[in-house]
Design an enzyme around this catalytic site. Structure first.
Site, mmCIF file in Angstrom:
data_model
loop_
_atom_site.group_PDB
_atom_site.id
_atom_site.type_symbol
_atom_site.label_atom_id
_atom_site.label_comp_id
_atom_site.label_asym_id
_atom_site.label_seq_id
_atom_site.Cartn_x
_atom_site.Cartn_y
_atom_site.Cartn_z
ATOM 1 N N LYS A 67 -38.144 80.114 55.843
ATOM 2 C CA LYS A 67 -39.126 80.071 55.613
ATOM 3 C C LYS A 67 -39.765 78.615 55.189
ATOM 4 O O LYS A 67 -40.576 78.133 55.782
ATOM 5 C CB LYS A 67 -39.595 80.739 54.205
ATOM 6 N N ASP A 98 -35.257 85.024 43.546
ATOM 7 C CA ASP A 98 -35.105 84.782 44.770
ATOM 8 C C ASP A 98 -36.285 84.049 45.385
ATOM 9 O O ASP A 98 -37.653 84.657 45.367
ATOM 10 C CB ASP A 98 -35.500 86.540 45.606
ATOM 11 N N TRP A 104 -39.430 92.915 48.490
ATOM 12 C CA TRP A 104 -38.435 92.269 48.353
ATOM 13 C C TRP A 104 -37.564 92.515 47.198
ATOM 14 O O TRP A 104 -36.348 92.833 46.916
ATOM 15 C CB TRP A 104 -38.448 90.631 48.636
#
Ligand SMILES: *Cc1c(COP(=O)(O)O)cnc(C)c1O
Length: 360
Positions: A196, A172, A102
């Site tokens: 999530k 993030d 990511w």
């Protein structure tokens, strides 16, 4: 229906009481005669839902008044662009820490807008550890420092918050937000896709210090401008109303569980149990530096990868779903966010022990 435990990395399992409540309220929200899905986002009913969700999130995280809380769309992936578009503020470079898949995506996107200084990377270790703070080469001319506190695919998680002096810290937090208490004041901006640990897909939460907002790159569309969303209460256009409502129910549920300190205690216990089982076994192993093992995403491999398909198929029969690792890394991954009950961990480790006895 036999109970299943869903270990998907995202969209991920939601708290059962939240789904039950949503079902109860589905066709008639609080006597309004409407489903939340059918309401005007500017009507008094939805305005109250939206405000309550924000208030609950502010309470859970202790978000100070000088931070905006934005309920946006476009996923964490849109933030990879929105962050540089909004936070460069006249500067030409930004620092990024590369700890996995990511981080790399965030870096690739930022390169469209600025010169990216990769101030530290753990690529050499195949992203199994976090580069130590004293090795970071931060650029004093950078506009901000971006990092990924929890790498969802690699299962690698910081257990410390970077100290970046006057450079705003950007995180993030897609797969770790609300898993434990957080000092929001350490950050200039943090963002998270909802699917999530917050709610359903389609909603992205951004928490940003208000002095960082307002000076955007000339090309920035208003949908990508934090200021225009902040000025309009995240209703610059039609927001993802149902996802926003469900996020509010999740925030309420977390509060009922005792808030983030209680979440942290349970999450640490759940992850600890699973890692301890993996470490005791000769058949399963974790590739990640023990200090930086994620509480939320637990990748593990079988000693014999030719048994992977059989493991997954028998796990599925036992009601243990979505344990396949990300296609880029293979192996297995158990995502165990807030909504995964502790019983899910015991059922998983019992199944793993049984499989090892039969096939190991
Ligand atoms: C899932 C995830 C993303 C991507 O989120 P989208 O909402 O699909 O754009 C980005 N970063 C991290 C850390 C993630 O876990």
């Amino acid at each position: 229906m036999t109970p299943v435990y869903n270990f998907s990395a995202g969209p991920a399992t939601l708290p059962a009481p939240v789904l039950a409540r949503a079902r109860e309220e589905l066709q008639d929200w609080h006597g309004s005669g409407m489903s939340v899905m059918e309401m005007s986002h500017r009507g008094k009913e939805f305005m109250s839902i939206a405000q309550q969700a924000e208030t609950r999130l502010r309470e859970l995280l202790g978000i100070p008044a000088d931070y905006h809380v934005l309920f946006l769309q476009g996923g964490a992936t849109s933030q990879f662009s929105m962050v540089p578009m909004n936070l460069l503020r006249g500067r030409k470079q930004a620092d990024y820490i590369n700890t996995g898949a990511w981080s790399k995506k965030a870096i690739a996107e930022a390169r469209r807008y600025c010169s990216v200084n990769v101030a530290a990377s753990s690529e050499d270790s195949n992203f199994t550890t976090i580069p130590p703070a004293d090795s970071w080469q931060l650029d004093p001319a950078a506009a901000y420092v971006h990092y990924t506190p929890n790498e969802t695919i690699g299962g690698l998680e910081f257990d410390w918050i970077p100290e970046t002096g006057t450079l705003p810290l950007v995180a993030d937090m897609s797969s770790t937000i609300l898993s434990r208490p957080l000092d929001v004041t350490r950050f200039g901006l943090l963002y998270a896709g909802a699917q999530k640990n917050i709610g359903p897909a389609g909603l992205t939460v951004v928490i940003v210090r208000s002095d960082l907002v307002g000076d955007v790159l000339d090309c920035t569309p208003s949908m990508f401008n934090y200021q225009s969303h902040a000025d309009n209460g995240s209703m610059l256009n039609t927001p993802p109303t149902f996802a926003w409502y469900l996020a509010g129910l999740v925030f309420e549920w977390i509060g009922e569980q005792g808030g983030l300190a209680a979440m942290a205690e349970v999450n640490q216990r759940k992850a600890g149990k699973l890692y301890e089982f993996i470490d005791r076994s000769d058949f399963y192993s974790s590739p990640v530096d023990p200090r930086y093992r994620s509480w939320m995403n637990v990748p593990f491999i079988l000693a014999d990868e030719s048994l992977d398909a059989e493991f997954l198929s028998q796990a599925g029969d036992a009601g243990l779903l979505n344990l396949k690792g990300h296609r880029s890394v293979g192996g297995m991954r158990a995502s165990i966010y807030n909504a995964m009950p502790e019983a899910g961990i015991s059922t998983l480790t019992e199944f793993m022990a049984e499989f090892e006895r039969n096939r190991g």
